[in-house]
Write an enzyme that holds these catalytic residues in place. Structure first.
Site, PDB file in Angstrom:
ATOM      1  N   SER A 264       0.733  -1.151  -0.061  1.00 43.41           N
ATOM      2  CA  SER A 264      -0.013   0.091  -0.232  1.00 43.41           C
ATOM      3  C   SER A 264       0.825   1.200   0.002  1.00 43.41           C
ATOM      4  O   SER A 264       0.151   2.358  -0.123  1.00 43.41           O
ATOM      5  CB  SER A 264      -0.954   0.073   1.369  1.00 43.41           C
TER       6      SER A 264
ATOM      7  N   LYS B  50       0.034   3.448  -2.945  1.00 44.36           N
ATOM      8  CA  LYS B  50      -0.885   4.235  -3.206  1.00 44.36           C
ATOM      9  C   LYS B  50      -0.490   5.763  -2.952  1.00 44.36           C
ATOM     10  O   LYS B  50      -1.285   6.759  -3.405  1.00 44.36           O
ATOM     11  CB  LYS B  50      -1.902   4.019  -2.001  1.00 44.36           C
TER      12      LYS B  50
ATOM     13  N   TYR C 128      -3.763  -2.525  -9.908  1.00 44.86           N
ATOM     14  CA  TYR C 128      -3.752  -2.376  -8.581  1.00 44.86           C
ATOM     15  C   TYR C 128      -2.798  -3.437  -8.028  1.00 44.86           C
ATOM     16  O   TYR C 128      -1.863  -3.136  -7.246  1.00 44.86           O
ATOM     17  CB  TYR C 128      -5.178  -2.448  -8.047  1.00 44.86           C
TER      18      TYR C 128
ATOM     19  N   TYR D  44      -4.761   3.694   8.032  1.00 45.80           N
ATOM     20  CA  TYR D  44      -5.971   3.273   8.312  1.00 45.80           C
ATOM     21  C   TYR D  44      -6.535   3.642   9.563  1.00 45.80           C
ATOM     22  O   TYR D  44      -6.264   4.630  10.217  1.00 45.80           O
ATOM     23  CB  TYR D  44      -6.142   1.593   7.978  1.00 45.80           C
TER      24      TYR D  44
ATOM     25  N   VAL E 216       1.380  -3.662   3.842  1.00 42.71           N
ATOM     26  CA  VAL E 216       1.107  -5.015   4.355  1.00 42.71           C
ATOM     27  C   VAL E 216       2.440  -5.676   4.331  1.00 42.71           C
ATOM     28  O   VAL E 216       2.698  -7.003   4.856  1.00 42.71           O
ATOM     29  CB  VAL E 216      -0.170  -5.803   4.150  1.00 42.71           C
TER      30      VAL E 216
HETATM   31  N1  GLN Z   1      -2.207  -5.307  -1.877  1.00 43.02           N
HETATM   32  C1  GLN Z   1      -2.865  -5.365  -0.646  1.00 43.02           C
HETATM   33  C2  GLN Z   1      -4.352  -5.477  -0.654  1.00 43.02           C
HETATM   34  O1  GLN Z   1      -5.032  -5.008  -1.215  1.00 43.02           O
HETATM   35  C3  GLN Z   1      -2.500  -3.787   0.030  1.00 43.02           C
HETATM   36  C4  GLN Z   1      -2.838  -3.946   1.485  1.00 43.02           C
HETATM   37  C5  GLN Z   1      -2.085  -2.861   2.285  1.00 43.02           C
HETATM   38  O2  GLN Z   1      -0.792  -2.804   2.106  1.00 43.02           O
HETATM   39  N2  GLN Z   1      -2.686  -2.460   3.405  1.00 43.02           N
HETATM   40  O3  GLN Z   1      -4.774  -6.066   0.326  1.00 43.02           O
END
Ligand code: GLN
Length: 312
Positions: free
Chosen positions: A67, A70, A194, A246, A264
């Site tokens: 993420s 992003k 994505y 988050y 993650v």
């Molecule tokens: N690719 C992961 C997902 O879509 C990204 C989530 C994350 O890094 N929080 O679940």
């Protein structure tokens, strides 16, 4: 302000402490390929606005940025469509887990912010419009290589394929938003881009380099290239601070006090506006899906350097 040697010393000490700690969080396993990460790893790199890079631990080992991507897709999408982006995605913290669907129904398929999965999928859709998935993905990868000044940055296709196979939640989010008319492109195309953007592999050193424009009013301090306007980087930093972790964003602001974005894969990009871009990596996560030791390391560093944007 500590000098270069003192900062290197401080970072070495933090890396040593983190390597020795027994509480390491839990490595993500819902994307099976990520479960292979070494839970004992810890890396840290700081790229300051004067061109220095200070690193320690496993700072040159590539990890899945997930993420953290992003932040960079948000930058690209804002560059492409400007403030129109905010018609299809909000900029308020969600207080919900990164992959939550609950708010989407009452909020008519418009995700709370660009850093939860639903919001990031909308951002990727914006980048994809008018292009083939391969072109959009190429644009994202080249952007990362350009910002980090390192053409060796690559996509880990086994991670992308692993996420593709276990995509059910992200499929649900994307299909639900499609039903509300908030995705322009075919769901499978958007998800394909994505998953691959999340599967980009980078080292702490490369990620700290890539984040430099956010610590330097939108300008890459090495090349002087203006990546976004100063107002753009200020706003991206604001969304990182309020939404980058988050439902752990409040806690991160409280403890670290810097704009930050987690993934993650266990990485966190944190920005010290006016001073430096930092990347830490430790694969074990806390309950909110943020790197457990990464956050503790940043807390130590921000305290030592008096880097919190809220004061010493
Ligand atoms: N690719 C992961 C997902 O879509 C990204 C989530 C994350 O890094 N929080 O679940």
């Amino acid at each position: 302000m500590l000098n270069h040697e003192e900062l290197q010393q401080a970072v070495n000490e933090i890396a040593e402490e983190m390597r020795a700690r027994k509480d390491r969080g839990t490595v993500a396993s819902y994307i099976p390929e990520l479960a292979k990460a070494n839970a004992d790893a810890f890396g840290i790199a700081i790229a300051d606005n004067h061109g220095n890079v200070i690193a320690a631990g496993d700072a040159d080992e590539a990890f899945s940025i997930q993420s953290i991507s992003k932040v960079f897709t948000l930058t690209l999408a804002l560059g492409k469509v400007g403030d129109k982006l905010w018609r299809s995605v909000g900029r308020e913290p969600s207080g919900s887990p990164f992959n939550s669907i609950v708010q989407l129904e009452s909020e008519h398929g418009v995700p709370r912010n660009p850093f939860i999965n639903a919001g990031a999928i909308v951002v990727t859709d914006t980048i994809l419009s008018g292009h083939q998935p391969k072109e959009a993905l190429g644009e994202i990868l080249r952007f990362m290589q350009f910002l980090a000044d390192d053409p060796s940055i690559y996509i880990d296709h086994s991670v992308a394929a692993s996420e593709q196979r276990t995509r059910f939640r992200n499929s649900a989010l994307a299909n639900y938003m499609k039903a509300f008319g908030n995705l322009e492109n075919p769901v499978e195309h958007v998800l394909g881009v994505y998953f691959h953007q999340c599967a980009i592999a980078m080292t702490c050193r490369q990620m700290a380099m890539a984040g430099r424009f956010l610590s330097n009013s939108g300008r890459n301090p090495a090349s002087n290239f203006q990546v976004v306007k100063p107002e753009g980087s200020r706003r991206i930093n604001a969304v990182m601070l309020t939404c980058g972790h988050y439902d752990g964003s409040g806690e991160f602001a409280y403890r670290v006090g810097l704009p930050g974005k987690s993934g993650v894969g266990g990485g966190i990009l944190a920005i010290v506006p006016g001073d430096a871009s930092i990347c830490v990596w430790s694969p074990g996560l806390d309950e909110a899906g943020n790197s457990h030791l990464g956050r503790i390391a940043l807390e130590r560093l921000a305290k030592k350097m008096k880097w919190s944007i809220f004061g010493p």
